[in-house]
Scaffold this motif. Sequence first.
Motif, PDB file in Angstrom:
ATOM      1  N   ARG A  35      10.213   5.059  -6.286  1.00 12.34           N
ATOM      2  CA  ARG A  35      10.251   5.344  -7.820  1.00 12.34           C
ATOM      3  C   ARG A  35       8.881   5.069  -8.424  1.00 12.34           C
ATOM      4  NH1 ARG A  35      15.481   3.056  -7.077  1.00 12.34           N
ATOM      5  NH2 ARG A  35      14.831   1.334  -8.020  1.00 12.34           N
ATOM      6  N   ALA A  38       6.435   7.861  -7.781  1.00  5.96           N
ATOM      7  CA  ALA A  38       6.744   8.814  -8.542  1.00  5.96           C
ATOM      8  C   ALA A  38       6.340   8.898  -9.933  1.00  5.96           C
ATOM      9  CB  ALA A  38       8.360   9.147  -8.436  1.00  5.96           C
ATOM     10  N   ALA A  39       6.581   7.750 -10.543  1.00  8.72           N
ATOM     11  CA  ALA A  39       6.413   7.421 -12.013  1.00  8.72           C
ATOM     12  C   ALA A  39       4.812   7.721 -12.264  1.00  8.72           C
ATOM     13  CB  ALA A  39       6.724   6.245 -12.377  1.00  8.72           C
ATOM     14  N   GLU A  40       4.035   7.093 -11.074  1.00  8.81           N
ATOM     15  CA  GLU A  40       2.573   7.201 -11.462  1.00  8.81           C
ATOM     16  C   GLU A  40       2.151   8.551 -11.205  1.00  8.81           C
ATOM     17  OE1 GLU A  40       0.456   4.836 -12.220  1.00  8.81           O
ATOM     18  OE2 GLU A  40       1.857   3.215 -12.136  1.00  8.81           O
ATOM     19  N   TYR A  42       3.677  11.437 -12.042  1.00 11.53           N
ATOM     20  CA  TYR A  42       4.057  11.989 -13.353  1.00 11.53           C
ATOM     21  C   TYR A  42       3.260  11.627 -14.373  1.00 11.53           C
ATOM     22  CZ  TYR A  42       6.838  13.003 -17.468  1.00 11.53           C
ATOM     23  OH  TYR A  42       7.180  13.466 -18.612  1.00 11.53           O
ATOM     24  N   LYS A  43       2.682  10.434 -14.534  1.00 11.53           N
ATOM     25  CA  LYS A  43       1.630   9.909 -15.545  1.00 11.53           C
ATOM     26  C   LYS A  43       0.516  10.780 -15.184  1.00 11.53           C
ATOM     27  CE  LYS A  43       2.226   5.536 -15.184  1.00 11.53           C
ATOM     28  NZ  LYS A  43       1.695   4.126 -15.623  1.00 11.53           N
ATOM     29  N   ARG A  45       0.123  13.583 -13.573  1.00 13.56           N
ATOM     30  CA  ARG A  45       0.306  15.164 -13.959  1.00 13.56           C
ATOM     31  C   ARG A  45       0.261  15.629 -15.331  1.00 13.56           C
ATOM     32  NH1 ARG A  45       4.585  18.438 -14.569  1.00 13.56           N
ATOM     33  NH2 ARG A  45       6.063  16.591 -14.551  1.00 13.56           N
ATOM     34  N   ARG A  46       0.513  14.547 -16.299  1.00  5.37           N
ATOM     35  CA  ARG A  46       0.763  14.500 -17.522  1.00  5.37           C
ATOM     36  C   ARG A  46      -0.706  14.376 -18.416  1.00  5.37           C
ATOM     37  NH1 ARG A  46       4.372  17.582 -19.632  1.00  5.37           N
ATOM     38  NH2 ARG A  46       4.180  16.413 -21.787  1.00  5.37           N
TER      39      ARG A  46
END
Length: 302
Positions: A35, A38-40, A42-43, A45-46
């Motif tokens: 998880r 996945a959070a990294e 997401y960051k 990608r944003r």
Amino acid sequence: MSNQTESTLEQPVPAPARSKNVVMGSQSFINVLGRSIAAELYKIRRRAMSKVLSTIAVVTVILALLFTNSTSSRLLPEVLNTIISVTNFIGTILFIILAGTIVGGEYSVGSIRLMLTRGPTRIQFLLAKLGAILACICIAYISLVVIGIITWMLLNLPTGRTIDLSVVNGIWLLHTVLYFLVTLLSVFTYCLLAISLSTWGKATAAGVTGVLIWWFLEGGISGLFSILGNRMQNAFGSFLAAIPDYFIGNNLGALRTNQQNYILGGAAGSIDDIHAGIVIIVYLLVFGGITWWALKARDITS
């Protein structure tokens, strides 16, 4: 009265009711790490920076095919060599910037304190950063190779040239895959160094500038040691001449060159794969170990 007061204080305070919208996943090490990765991702990608770096990489590969002689070749090995070589050069620079940013940015905005006190453990924090950057490298390089091959095929359509696939066989594919994996290893090694320096320096600039200086200076220092070693003609000269064989860039270059020469039909390099592989593994263990120790021993309030 005092006994009643003490018994009242000893009773545990009931935890507040958790909202039904909050879903708690498994707290095992692997699940938390997954998880966190996945959070990294997401960051990353944003971030606007990731989009800019991706655009630069794609444009560079396309322009390299447009302005080199490989676009007129019918041989797949030559084109793949051009694509992977260009991708390795520009990708190393761009991923060094990204790797330094994802760690140094945590210190610049102060989010590292919150993450290390309420989130995953420190080793999970480090592994999440490494796992995210490795995933980004794999996705980016696969995408760039596919884009490069499609571009090469489209450039050959107006000329009516047929694509020669006579060299493609099982052994050739094996060495091509190894060449691609070694290129990924090369970029990841420099990214690990950027993460390490960013952790030590608590800033993006420490990781990015430090690795770029290291990367560019290694070539000049290697040449200097070789010249001095050849001029001395003694045991100390031989020692100086052998030092560059343990530099990061030379060993990563040897791993790539050995596979590249097999694909293109050239001779093997001066450093064999076993020697280069051991040296790079040692560097990875040293960089990773030092980074983990610094992260574990650091007071997050400082």
